[in-house]
Design an enzyme around this catalytic site. Structure first.
Site, PDB file in Angstrom:
ATOM      1  N   ARG A  38      57.962  33.245  65.864  1.00  0.00           N
ATOM      2  CA  ARG A  38      59.168  33.795  65.220  1.00  0.00           C
ATOM      3  C   ARG A  38      59.048  35.297  64.989  1.00  0.00           C
ATOM      4  O   ARG A  38      60.050  36.010  65.041  1.00  0.00           O
ATOM      5  CB  ARG A  38      59.438  33.059  63.905  1.00  0.00           C
ATOM      6  N   LYS A  92      67.926   8.222  63.047  1.00  0.00           N
ATOM      7  CA  LYS A  92      68.995   7.640  62.218  1.00  0.00           C
ATOM      8  C   LYS A  92      70.387   8.118  62.618  1.00  0.00           C
ATOM      9  O   LYS A  92      70.618   9.310  62.807  1.00  0.00           O
ATOM     10  CB  LYS A  92      68.754   7.978  60.743  1.00  0.00           C
ATOM     11  N   GLY A 125      64.185  20.360  65.830  1.00  0.00           N
ATOM     12  CA  GLY A 125      62.721  20.373  65.803  1.00  0.00           C
ATOM     13  C   GLY A 125      62.064  19.471  66.822  1.00  0.00           C
ATOM     14  O   GLY A 125      61.165  19.891  67.566  1.00  0.00           O
ATOM     15  N   GLY A 129      68.869  22.844  61.163  1.00  0.00           N
ATOM     16  CA  GLY A 129      70.061  22.421  60.425  1.00  0.00           C
ATOM     17  C   GLY A 129      71.292  23.225  60.791  1.00  0.00           C
ATOM     18  O   GLY A 129      72.399  22.696  60.874  1.00  0.00           O
TER      19      GLY A 129
END
Length: 393
Positions: free
Chosen positions: A37, A194, A347, A370
């Site tokens: 990063r 999920k 991820g 996210g």
């Protein structure tokens, strides 16, 4: 999405620039163990410095308790590693609220912004204190764009000038290309454990895609909704009706949600578990479905080879165990070989891309997590939205 001002649109010479970066990197004590990063921002930092500006960097690191210094989450090792990468001293500043004095070409880094009370609440006073540090605020941290916080949103409200950095701009441009007016046919792959975490993503994608490939535990819920025996596999029974509704929506819109025709099963979830390929009709009551089978991989590859736009979020199976990774590997390699414009994020997806060494063959890789998911859902990302509205004072 409205036009967003970029760094190249702003006069930087002699200015003091405050840049929000994503330096939430892994640490081992006082050592950065993965500086990816940091390296990703170097071109942005050099652009500011060579333009004759001074630079103040800010980032969060981990999840410290607000209002309290935590040495284990100090930015000190990050500043030291960045100094080495830039070949220029990057001083760490913890007492910055009275101002930061810098000469053109100098760089400092603020201490972990989440040590400050009010950061995650987008506190107005903190945002004004940050804005007072600079002539130009630059947001170059897409991964934080889905949160309205003082260092991402509030500061942009009060800064004299606010703009997007090159990394943020590239992310926005790539996602807009994939979603605003995608080249058809468009295939989306959504995997993961999920349905509940991806249901709104699945629903919002239906308007845009031609085929929606679902994988991982999510596929089990859809298989059960179609009446298949999934044995002891992960499933969210409370979302079976939602899966049925999605099938109905796809049928009405002329879209396809292809399901596995064969699967790779095991009797236990472990790295040593024996992999058994079964047709979907032959799954046993004590089976765990842990990957798609070779016939399913070939079916999915056929869709991908015809695609002009591909969006990938999530693996097809438990690829961390090699015997249950062939479905995800075939998927990754097929996307890599495709001439389609491809965007991948999340991820687990990044881990699969790394494992199968296809990073340089994917058009754009989002590090957003996210933020990437919320963009897929069609949500407004507050830290980007504020830049759409911000004009120089």
């Amino acid at each position: 999405m409205a036009e967003i001002k970029g760094l190249s649109d702003v006069e930087l010479s002699g200015k003091k620039v405050l840049m929000r970066v994503d330096y939430n990197v892994p640490l081992d004590g006082n050592r950065v163990t993965d500086d990816t990063r940091l390296r990703a921002t170097l071109a942005s930092l050099e652009r500011v410095l060579t333009a004759g500006a001074s630079l103040i960097l800010m980032s969060h690191l981990g999840r410290p308790e607000a209002g309290r210094f935590d040495e284990a989450l100090s930015m000190k090792p990050v500043a030291e590693r960045l100094s080495s990468l830039l070949n220029k001293e990057v001083l760490l500043v913890d007492n910055w609220k009275t101002g930061v004095n810098l000469n053109p070409g100098e760089v400092v880094m603020l201490e972990n912004i989440r040590f400050e009370s009010g950061e995650t609440e987008n506190d107005e006073q903190l945002a004004k204190q940050l804005a007072a540090l600079c002539d130009v605020f630059v947001n170059d941290a897409f991964a934080t764009a889905h949160r309205a916080q003082a260092s991402t949103h509030g500061v942009a409200r009060f800064a004299k000038t606010a703009c997007a950095g090159p990394l943020l701009k590239a992310e926005i441009d790539a996602l807009a290309k994939a979603f605003k007016d995608p080249a058809s046919p468009m295939v989306a792959i959504v995997g993961g454990s999920k349905v509940s975490t991806k249901l709104t993503v699945l629903e919002s994608l239906m308007d845009k895609i031609d085929q929606l490939i679902i994988g991982g535990g999510i596929a089990n819920t859809f298989l059960k909704a179609k009446g298949y025996n999934i044995g002891n596999s992960l499933c969210e029974d409370e979302l079976i009706s939602a899966a049925k509704n999605l099938f109905s929506l796809a049928e009405k819109q002329g879209k396809q949600i292809p399901l596995p025709i064969d699967v790779v099963c095991a009797k236990e979830f472990s790295n040593d578990a024996k992999a058994i390929v079964r047709m979907i009709e032959d799954v046993k009551d004590d089976d765990l479905i842990l990957d798609v089978g070779p016939q399913t991989s070939a079916l999915y590859a056929g869709f991908l080879k015809k695609a002009s736009t591909i969006v990938w979020n999530g693996p097809l199976g438990v690829f961390e165990f090699d015997q249950f990774g062939e479905g995800t590997q075939t998927l990754a390699e097929t996307i890599a070989a495709s001439k389609a414009f491809s965007v991948a994020g999340g991820g687990d997806t990044l881990a699969a891309i790394s494992k199968y060494n296809v990073a340089d063959k994917i058009s754009y890789i989002s590090t957003g997590g996210g933020a990437f998911l919320e963009f897929l859902e069609g949500k407004t990302l507050p830290a980007i939205h504020i830049l759409e509205k911000t004009e120089p004072h």
